[in-house]
Design a protein around this motif. Structure first.
Motif, PDB file in Angstrom:
ATOM      1  N   ALA A 131     -21.152  -5.284  13.191  1.00 36.78           N
ATOM      2  CA  ALA A 131     -21.324  -3.858  12.895  1.00 36.78           C
ATOM      3  C   ALA A 131     -20.136  -3.283  12.147  1.00 36.78           C
ATOM      4  O   ALA A 131     -20.297  -2.353  11.344  1.00 36.78           O
ATOM      5  N   VAL A 132     -18.931  -3.808  12.381  1.00 41.67           N
ATOM      6  CA  VAL A 132     -17.758  -3.338  11.647  1.00 41.67           C
ATOM      7  C   VAL A 132     -17.942  -3.585  10.153  1.00 41.67           C
ATOM      8  O   VAL A 132     -17.711  -2.704   9.310  1.00 41.67           O
ATOM      9  N   ASN A 133     -18.361  -4.790   9.796  1.00 36.03           N
ATOM     10  CA  ASN A 133     -18.595  -5.106   8.381  1.00 36.03           C
ATOM     11  C   ASN A 133     -19.747  -4.287   7.810  1.00 36.03           C
ATOM     12  O   ASN A 133     -19.698  -3.867   6.643  1.00 36.03           O
ATOM     13  N   SER A 134     -20.771  -4.040   8.634  1.00 36.02           N
ATOM     14  CA  SER A 134     -21.892  -3.224   8.153  1.00 36.02           C
ATOM     15  C   SER A 134     -21.456  -1.796   7.880  1.00 36.02           C
ATOM     16  O   SER A 134     -21.880  -1.180   6.884  1.00 36.02           O
ATOM     17  N   THR A 138     -21.542   0.268   4.336  1.00 35.57           N
ATOM     18  CA  THR A 138     -22.213   1.565   4.219  1.00 35.57           C
ATOM     19  C   THR A 138     -21.274   2.620   3.635  1.00 35.57           C
ATOM     20  O   THR A 138     -21.671   3.426   2.779  1.00 35.57           O
ATOM     21  N   LEU A 139     -20.039   2.620   4.116  1.00 32.10           N
ATOM     22  CA  LEU A 139     -19.062   3.613   3.641  1.00 32.10           C
ATOM     23  C   LEU A 139     -18.671   3.393   2.187  1.00 32.10           C
ATOM     24  O   LEU A 139     -18.269   4.340   1.492  1.00 32.10           O
ATOM     25  N   GLN A 140     -18.780   2.154   1.698  1.00 32.47           N
ATOM     26  CA  GLN A 140     -18.348   1.836   0.333  1.00 32.47           C
ATOM     27  C   GLN A 140     -19.520   1.397  -0.537  1.00 32.47           C
ATOM     28  O   GLN A 140     -19.346   0.638  -1.499  1.00 32.47           O
ATOM     29  N   ALA A 147     -13.409  -3.205  -5.629  1.00 33.69           N
ATOM     30  CA  ALA A 147     -12.714  -1.995  -5.183  1.00 33.69           C
ATOM     31  C   ALA A 147     -12.920  -1.729  -3.682  1.00 33.69           C
ATOM     32  O   ALA A 147     -12.421  -0.725  -3.169  1.00 33.69           O
ATOM     33  N   ARG A 148     -13.595  -2.625  -3.017  1.00 36.05           N
ATOM     34  CA  ARG A 148     -13.906  -2.417  -1.601  1.00 36.05           C
ATOM     35  C   ARG A 148     -12.862  -3.088  -0.700  1.00 36.05           C
ATOM     36  O   ARG A 148     -12.409  -4.200  -0.987  1.00 36.05           O
ATOM     37  N   ILE A 149     -12.513  -2.383   0.381  1.00 35.79           N
ATOM     38  CA  ILE A 149     -11.667  -3.011   1.386  1.00 35.79           C
ATOM     39  C   ILE A 149     -12.549  -3.874   2.296  1.00 35.79           C
ATOM     40  O   ILE A 149     -13.760  -3.661   2.405  1.00 35.79           O
ATOM     41  N   THR A 150     -11.954  -4.839   2.938  1.00 36.11           N
ATOM     42  CA  THR A 150     -12.693  -5.761   3.795  1.00 36.11           C
ATOM     43  C   THR A 150     -12.024  -5.832   5.166  1.00 36.11           C
ATOM     44  O   THR A 150     -10.914  -5.351   5.366  1.00 36.11           O
TER      45      THR A 150
END
Length: 239
Positions: A131-134, A138-140, A147-150
Motif C-alpha cells: 500500500a505504501v508503493n500504491s 497515486t500521489l505522483q 521525476a517520481r520518488i520511490t
C-alpha cells in the motif's frame, strides 16, 4: 493487614475455596486469552532519478527534507479511516500503525502490525508494504517516472513474533482484581461475624418468682403486651 490475616485464620475454609477459584480462573485465562503477535517493517523514501543525477545517480546520497514530508503524508493516508476500512474488507484485520520513524533523522517510514493471529498479522504487514508503493504512485500519477520518488524496504519481519508482555500484564491485572475481591469478601464475612458476637442473643424477659420453672408465665406475657403505665404491677402484689 493484621485484620486480613485474622480473617484468613478464622475463615480458612472460605479462604481456601476463594484461592482455589482464583487459581482456576488464572489457569483458564492462560488457556483462553490469546497471545499477541507483532510484525514490523521500515521503508526508506528515495529521491527521484532526476534529483539523484547530482550524486552520480545514487539516490542514497541525496536525502532532502521533502522526502520526510512525503513519508509523513503517505503514513497519514494509510492511517485514514477509509484506508483502514478498505484493508479490513480485504481481510487484513490486524491493528497497525504507520508513521515516520521517531528514532531516525531521515525519511524512514515505520510500520508496526499487531494481532492475535500470526498469519493475519503477517499478511497485513505485507499488504501495508504494498500500500505504501500504491500511495506513492497515486500521489505522483501526473509525473514522469524519472521525476517520481520511490520507497524501498529496509527491513521487515519474516514471521510475526509473539509478544508476551500484553498477555502477562492482563493476567496480572485479573489476578490482582480476583485477590482483592477475595480479601474484601473475607473481611466482610468476618465483620458480620464480629458484629453478631458483639450484640449477642436477645435477653429473655424476667420471669415471675411465683411461676414454677418449665411453665409459661401467661400473666407476664399479657402484661408485656398491654400498653399503658410502665409501673403497672401484678394484682397479687397489691393483695
Amino acid at each position: 493487614m493484621r485484620v486480613l490475616l485474622r480473617a484468613v485464620r478464622a475463615r480458612w475454609r472460605l479462604a481456601s475455596v476463594l484461592l482455589a477459584l482464583t487459581l482456576a480462573g488464572l489457569g483458564a485465562g492462560v488457556v483462553v486469552l490469546p497471545w499477541t503477535y507483532q510484525g514490523e517493517a521500515n521503508m526508506v523514501f528515495l529521491s527521484s532519478r532526476i534529483v539523484a543525477k547530482q550524486a552520480g545517480g545514487n539516490p542514497y546520497l541525496v536525502f532532502a527534507s521533502s522526502l520526510t514530508v512525503s513519508a509523513e503524508v503517505v503514513g497519514r493516508r494509510l492511517m485514514d479511516d477509509q484506508t483502514v476500512q478498505s484493508l479490513r474488507k480485504q481481510g487484513y484485520t490486524a491493528n497497525y500503525t504507520v508513521g515516520v520513524a521517531p528514532d531516525s533523522a531521515g525519511p524512514v517510514l515505520s510500520i508496526t502490525v499487531t494481532g492475535s493471529d500470526p498469519r493475519t498479522t503477517g499478511t497485513t504487514l505485507k499488504a501495508l508494504i504494498t500500500a505504501v508503493n500504491s500511495q506513492l504512485e497515486t500521489l505522483q500519477s501526473g509525473l514522469k517516472p524519472d521525476a517520481r520518488i520511490t520507497a524501498d524496504v529496509v527491513n521487515s519481519t519474516d514471521r510475526p513474533l509473539r509478544v508476551r508482555k500484553p498477555k502477562i500484564q492482563l493476567l496480572g491485572e485479573l489476578l490482582a482484581v480476583a485477590l482483592g475481591a477475595s480479601a474484601g469478601l473475607l473481611l466482610l464475612v468476618q465483620a458480620l461475624a464480629d458484629r453478631r458476637r458483639a450484640t449477642g442473643p436477645p435477653a429473655a424477659p424476667p420471669r415471675s418468682p411465683d411461676v414454677p420453672a418449665g411453665e409459661i408465665d401467661y400473666e407476664a406475657m399479657w402484661l408485656e403486651s398491654r400498653p399503658g403505665d410502665p409501673g403497672h404491677h401484678r394484682a397479687d402484689d397489691h393483695a
